[in-house]
Design a protein around this motif. Structure first.
Motif, mmCIF file in Angstrom:
data_model
loop_
_atom_site.group_PDB
_atom_site.id
_atom_site.type_symbol
_atom_site.label_atom_id
_atom_site.label_comp_id
_atom_site.label_asym_id
_atom_site.label_seq_id
_atom_site.Cartn_x
_atom_site.Cartn_y
_atom_site.Cartn_z
ATOM 1 N N ALA A 126 0.834 -1.207 0.000
ATOM 2 C CA ALA A 126 0.000 0.000 0.000
ATOM 3 C C ALA A 126 0.866 1.253 0.000
ATOM 4 O O ALA A 126 0.536 2.251 -0.659
ATOM 5 C CB ALA A 126 -0.924 -0.003 1.215
ATOM 6 N N GLY A 127 1.986 1.213 0.728
ATOM 7 C CA GLY A 127 2.908 2.340 0.704
ATOM 8 C C GLY A 127 3.468 2.586 -0.682
ATOM 9 O O GLY A 127 3.650 3.741 -1.106
ATOM 10 N N ALA A 128 3.746 1.493 -1.425
ATOM 11 C CA ALA A 128 4.225 1.652 -2.799
ATOM 12 C C ALA A 128 3.162 2.307 -3.674
ATOM 13 O O ALA A 128 3.462 3.157 -4.522
ATOM 14 C CB ALA A 128 4.620 0.283 -3.361
ATOM 15 N N VAL A 129 1.900 1.917 -3.472
ATOM 16 C CA VAL A 129 0.804 2.523 -4.233
ATOM 17 C C VAL A 129 0.675 4.004 -3.881
ATOM 18 O O VAL A 129 0.537 4.870 -4.766
ATOM 19 C CB VAL A 129 -0.510 1.775 -3.956
ATOM 20 N N ILE A 130 0.716 4.308 -2.597
ATOM 21 C CA ILE A 130 0.594 5.699 -2.158
ATOM 22 C C ILE A 130 1.743 6.532 -2.725
ATOM 23 O O ILE A 130 1.563 7.675 -3.167
ATOM 24 C CB ILE A 130 0.564 5.767 -0.619
ATOM 25 N N SER B 178 -10.823 5.846 -4.114
ATOM 26 C CA SER B 178 -11.672 6.518 -5.101
ATOM 27 C C SER B 178 -10.854 7.317 -6.104
ATOM 28 O O SER B 178 -11.374 7.720 -7.152
ATOM 29 C CB SER B 178 -12.668 7.439 -4.394
ATOM 30 N N GLU B 179 -9.583 7.568 -5.812
ATOM 31 C CA GLU B 179 -8.705 8.293 -6.728
ATOM 32 C C GLU B 179 -7.673 7.378 -7.374
ATOM 33 O O GLU B 179 -6.749 7.856 -8.032
ATOM 34 C CB GLU B 179 -8.014 9.439 -5.979
ATOM 35 N N MET B 180 -7.812 6.073 -7.170
ATOM 36 C CA MET B 180 -6.885 5.121 -7.777
ATOM 37 C C MET B 180 -7.574 4.469 -8.978
ATOM 38 O O MET B 180 -8.420 5.059 -9.622
ATOM 39 C CB MET B 180 -6.446 4.080 -6.742
ATOM 40 N N GLY B 181 -7.200 3.246 -9.279
ATOM 41 C CA GLY B 181 -7.803 2.520 -10.390
ATOM 42 C C GLY B 181 -6.813 2.300 -11.519
ATOM 43 O O GLY B 181 -5.968 3.145 -11.809
ATOM 44 N N GLY B 182 -6.913 1.125 -12.142
ATOM 45 C CA GLY B 182 -6.095 0.831 -13.306
ATOM 46 C C GLY B 182 -4.621 0.663 -13.030
ATOM 47 O O GLY B 182 -3.807 0.779 -13.951
ATOM 48 N N LEU B 183 -4.228 0.365 -11.804
ATOM 49 C CA LEU B 183 -2.805 0.258 -11.474
ATOM 50 C C LEU B 183 -2.221 -1.105 -11.825
ATOM 51 O O LEU B 183 -1.016 -1.293 -11.713
ATOM 52 C CB LEU B 183 -2.603 0.530 -9.975
ATOM 53 N N ARG B 184 -3.048 -2.028 -12.249
ATOM 54 C CA ARG B 184 -2.575 -3.389 -12.515
ATOM 55 C C ARG B 184 -1.506 -3.410 -13.609
ATOM 56 O O ARG B 184 -0.514 -4.128 -13.495
ATOM 57 C CB ARG B 184 -3.770 -4.261 -12.896
ATOM 58 N N ARG B 185 -1.696 -2.633 -14.659
ATOM 59 C CA ARG B 185 -0.748 -2.656 -15.772
ATOM 60 C C ARG B 185 0.485 -1.818 -15.499
ATOM 61 O O ARG B 185 1.600 -2.186 -15.893
ATOM 62 C CB ARG B 185 -1.439 -2.162 -17.042
ATOM 63 N N SER B 186 0.321 -0.703 -14.827
ATOM 64 C CA SER B 186 1.465 0.179 -14.588
ATOM 65 C C SER B 186 2.307 -0.248 -13.393
ATOM 66 O O SER B 186 3.471 0.137 -13.292
ATOM 67 C CB SER B 186 0.979 1.617 -14.378
ATOM 68 N N MET B 187 1.736 -1.047 -12.481
ATOM 69 C CA MET B 187 2.464 -1.514 -11.291
ATOM 70 C C MET B 187 2.295 -3.027 -11.156
ATOM 71 O O MET B 187 1.712 -3.514 -10.184
ATOM 72 C CB MET B 187 1.955 -0.798 -10.040
ATOM 73 N N ALA C 95 -8.484 -0.455 -6.560
ATOM 74 C CA ALA C 95 -7.146 0.105 -6.721
ATOM 75 C C ALA C 95 -6.483 -0.315 -8.028
ATOM 76 O O ALA C 95 -5.783 0.488 -8.655
ATOM 77 C CB ALA C 95 -6.264 -0.296 -5.544
ATOM 78 N N PHE C 96 -6.705 -1.547 -8.459
ATOM 79 C CA PHE C 96 -5.888 -2.089 -9.543
ATOM 80 C C PHE C 96 -6.650 -2.361 -10.836
ATOM 81 O O PHE C 96 -6.026 -2.612 -11.870
ATOM 82 C CB PHE C 96 -5.213 -3.380 -9.077
#
Length: 643
Positions: free
Chosen positions: A359-363, A372-381, A455-456
Motif C-alpha cells: 500500500a505504501g508503494a501505491v501511495i 476513489s482516486e486510484m484505479g487501473g494500477l494493474r498494468r502500470s504496477m 485500486a488495480f
C-alpha cells in the motif's frame, strides 16, 4: 549459550536505539546531516540484521536443547522478588523471528519511503536518525516482551512500546492528524495498561515473586486468578485493539506507512495476544476470563470486518482488517488453542506487513491514500499488483496461501469447542466464535476483493498521474515478504505447530496424532469465502465505475464510522473527563491559587502598611535627632561662653 543469546536479543536493538537518540542531532540542511542519515541507516540495518541472526540462532538452539530459563534476583523487598532473566521456548523463538524479520523489512523500506514518499521534505535527513532509533527501540521492547522471564520485565517492554508508538505515529508533526492520533493511541492504550499493571501486581503479591515460572506454578485461588485475569485482559484489549479499546488503531494510520506495518504486524497488536498465550494456564484455571475474551473477540472480529467494508482510505481498510484478524486470534485463545492463535499471529504478521508496504508503494506512486482516486494500477504496477494479490489472498484465506491454514485452524478449534465442548470456556463461547469467524470469512473476502478491484482494475481516476512500480529499496522488502505470506502455512498444520511450540492445545475430534487434517470441515469456510468473493465481483461487474460499497445503502455511513463507537467513547469518556478537568482547574485557580495568591497579597499588604508607618516616622525621627543635636550644640556653646 542459549540464555546469553536470548538476553542479547532485546538488548542489542534497545542499546543501539537509545544510543542513537542520545547522540546530538546534526545541523540542518547540509552534507553533514546527509552523511549522518546514511550512517544511521547503516547502523539501523546492521543492528536489526543482527537481531534477526540472534533470533534464528535461538530458534535453532532450542530445537536441540529444548525450552530453557535463566533468572537472577534483581530486587527483593519483604520477600517479593523481581528477577532478571529470559524464558525461551518454541513460541518465543518463532515470534522473535517474525518480529525481527518484519522490523528489518521496515527499516530497509523506510530508507526509501521517507525520502520519496508523501513524507518527503528538505528536513528528512534531520528527522531520519531519531526515527530509525525509535524503530530499534520499538523492536527491542517487543522482543523484551517475547523473552521476558519476569512479569516486571514484560511490563517494561510493554510500556516502552506504548511510548514508541506515540513517537512514531506523530513522526511528522506537521501533518494535521498525526499528533492527535498519537495522543489517542497513547491514552487509549494507557487505560488498558492500568488494568494490566494491577493484574501483574496482584499475581506478584499472591505469588511472592514476579517470575513467570513461579507465577504459573503457584496455587492461586480462583478469585485471585479471575480478578487478575480480567485486569490483564484490560491491557490486552488496549494493546491488541479489542472492543471497546480498539478505536486508536485505525486513527494510527496518520503515521508513516512503514510504522503502520510495524505496529500491525510485529509489535503493539501482537503483544496482547502473545501475553495471554504466555500466561495461558492462568486463564484456563479461571474460565470466566476466557468467556469474556471470547465474547470480546467475536465482537471485535465482526466489528472490524464490517468497518473495513466502507472505508475509502486504503490504509484504514487494512487497519480495520487487522482489528478483525485480532478477533480471530483472541477467539482461538478463548476456545482453548493458543497454538492456533499464535499460528494466525505469525501468518498475519507476514501478509499484513506485505499489504501495508505494498500500500505504501501505491501511495508513493499515486500520491493519495484514497481508493476513489486510484484505479487501473494493474498494468502500470505489475509487481505491486501481484504482491498485493498474494497478501489479500492470504488475508481472505484463499488456499494454499498462509492465511488459509491459520484461519482454518482457528475455525476448526472453534467448531470443536462448539460441537464437542472441548474448550475450557462454555460451549456457547465456541459457537459465537465459530459463527463470527465464518461470517468474517465472507466479509473479509468481500472487502479484500473490493480493495483489489478499486485500486488495480478499471479505468485510472487520476489520468495525469503516471504511476510505476517502486524503486528497489521499496520493492525488495515487499517481494521478500511475499514468500512467507504464500508459503508459511505449509510449514505445518495447527496440531503440528502446537507440538513445535510445546503448548497445550485442545484435541480435535477425528484428528490423528494431534494434527488437524483438511477434510470436509474445510468446505464450509471455503463456501463463505466464495460467497464474499462472488458478491463483490458481481457488484463490480455490474458497474465498474461505481464503488461496490454503495450496495450497502444506508449501512455504509454506519460502517464507515464503525457504528459511531468513537462518538460514544467521546460522549461517555472524553467529555466527562474534560468537564472534570475544567472543574479541577477552576478549583485549582479559585481555591489553591486563590489561597496562595491571597496569602501573598496579605503579606504584601502588611508589609506595605509597616513600610508606610516607617516612612511616616522617619521624618519625625530625623527632625528629633536634628533638634536634639542642635540643643546639645547650643548647650555646649553656652557653657563654653560662661566659662
Amino acid at each position: 549459550m542459549t540464555g546469553l543469546l536470548g538476553a542479547l536479543l532485546p538488548a542489542v536493538p534497545l542499546v543501539a536505539g537509545l544510543t542513537g537518540l542520545l547522540l546530538p542531532p546534526a545541523p540542518r540542511h547540509n552534507d553533514t546531516t546527509r552523511s549522518g542519515r546514511a550512517r544511521q541507516a547503516a547502523v539501523a540495518l546492521g543492528v536489526t540484521g543482527a537481531a534477526v541472526a540472534l533470533a534464528l540462532a535461538v530458534a535453532l538452539l532450542l530445537t536441540v536443547d529444548g525450552p530453557m530459563e535463566t533468572s537472577t534476583i534483581w530486587v527483593d523487598v519483604g520477600g517479593l522478588a523481581v528477577t532478571l532473566g529470559v524464558r525461551l521456548d518454541g513460541a518465543a523463538a518463532l515470534v522473535a523471528v517474525a518480529v525481527t524479520a518484519v522490523a528489518l523489512a521496515v527499516q530497509v523500506y523506510s530508507i526509501g519511503y521517507l525520502r520519496r514518499g508523501p513524507h518527503d521534505d528538505v528536513d528528512v535527513d534531520h528527522r531520519y536518525p531519531p526515527y530509525a532509533a525509535q524503530i530499534s527501540i520499538f523492536t527491542g521492547a517487543m522482543l523484551l516482551v517475547v523473552v521476558a522471564g519476569d512479569l516486571i520485565m514484560l511490563l517494561v517492554g510493554w510500556e516502552v512500546m506504548g511510548l514508541c508508538s506515540y513517537l512514531l505515529i506523530a513522526h511528522d508533526r506537521r501533518l494535521p492528524g498525526a499528533p492527535a492520533a498519537a495522543m489517542k493511541a497513547f491514552l487509549v492504550t494507557r487505560v488498558g495498561d492500568v488494568g494490566f499493571l494491577l493484574g501483574i501486581a496482584l499475581l506478584g503479591v499472591s505469588t511472592g515473586s514476579f517470575r513467570v515460572a513461579d507465577v504459573l506454578a503457584h496455587d492461586h485461588s480462583t478469585a485471585t486468578l479471575t480478578a487478575a485475569g480480567l485486569l490483564l485482559l484490560a491491557g490486552v484489549a488496549g494493546k491488541s485493539a479489542q472492543f471497546p479499546l480498539h478505536t486508536w488503531l485505525p486513527d494510527a494510520m496518520a503515521g508513516p506507512t512503514p510504522i503502520s506495518a510495524l505496529i500491525h504486524a510485529a509489535t503493539m497488536v501482537a503483544a496482547g495476544v502473545y501475553a495471554v498465550a504466555r500466561l495461558y494456564p492462568l486463564f484456563t484455571a479461571a474460565p470466566v476470563t476466557l468467556t469474556v475474551l471470547g465474547v470480546l473477540g467475536a465482537i471485535t472480529l465482526l466489528l472490524g470486518a464490517l468497518a473495513a467494508t466502507a472505508q475509502d482510505d486504503i490504509k484504514r481498510v487494512l487497519a480495520w482488517s487487522t482489528v478483525s484478524q485480532l478477533g480471530y486470534m483472541t477467539g482461538a485463545l478463548a476456545v482453548g488453542s493458543p497454538s492456533a492463535a499464535l499460528f494466525h499471529l505469525l501468518t498475519h504478521a507476514a501478509f499484513k506487513a506485505l499489504l501495508f508496504l505494498a500500500a505504501g508503494a501505491v501511495i508513493h506512486a499515486v500520491g493519495t491514500t484514497l481508493m476513489s482516486e486510484m484505479g487501473g494500477l494493474r498494468r502500470s504496477m505489475p509487481v505491486t499488483f501481484w504482491c498485493t494479490v498474494v497478501g489479500l489472498g492470504a488475508l481472505a484465506g484463499v488456499p494454499p496461501l498462509a492465511g488459509f491454514w491459520s484461519k482454518d485452524g482457528v475455525l476448526t478449534v472453534a467448531e470443536s469447542a462448539a460441537l464437542e465442548g472441548t474448550g475450557p470456556a462454555p460451549s456457547w463461547v465456541g459457537w459465537i466464535v465459530w459463527i463470527a469467524g465464518l461470517l468474517g470469512v465472507a466479509i473479509t473476502a468481500w472487502y479484500a476483493g473490493r480493495l483489489l478491484l478499486r485500486a488495480f482494475f478499471g479505468a485510472p481516476r487520476l489520468p495525469l498521474v503516471r504511476p510505476h512500480d517502486p524503486p528497489a529499496v521499496l520493492r525488495w522488502p515487499v517481494l521478500l515478504l511475499t514468500v512467507p505470506a504464500a508459503l508459511l502455512g505449509l510449514a505445518g498444520f495447527v496440531g503440528a505447530f502446537a507440538d513445535r511450540l510445546r503448548f497445550p492445545t485442545v484435541p480435535v475430534a477425528g484428528s490423528e496424532d494431534g494434527l488437524v487434517h483438511v477434510g470436509p470441515g474445510v468446505l464450509l469456510p471455503l463456501a463463505f469465502l466464495l460467497v464474499g468473493a462472488v458478491l463483490v465481483t458481481l457488484g463490480w461487474r455490474r458497474n465498474p465505475a461505481a464503488d461496490p460499497a454503495d450496495a450497502l445503502g444506508p449501512l455504509r455511513p454506519v460502517f464507515a464510522r464503525a457504528f459511531r463507537l468513537d462518538d460514544v467513547q467521546h460522549a461517555l469518556v472524553v467529555r466527562p473527563v474534560r468537564a472534570l478537568a475544567r472543574v479541577v482547574r477552576a478549583g485549582d485557580e479559585v481555591v489553591v491559587d486563590g489561597a496562595v495568591e491571597g496569602s501573598g497579597r496579605a503579606a504584601t499588604g502588611l508589609g506595605a502598611g509597616l513600610a508606610a508607618l516607617h516612612r511616616a516616622a522617619l521624618p519625625r525621627a530625623a527632625a528629633g535627632v536634628l533638634a536634639g543635636a542642635l540643643l546639645i550644640g547650643l548647650a555646649a556653646a553656652l557653657i563654653g561662653v560662661t566659662l
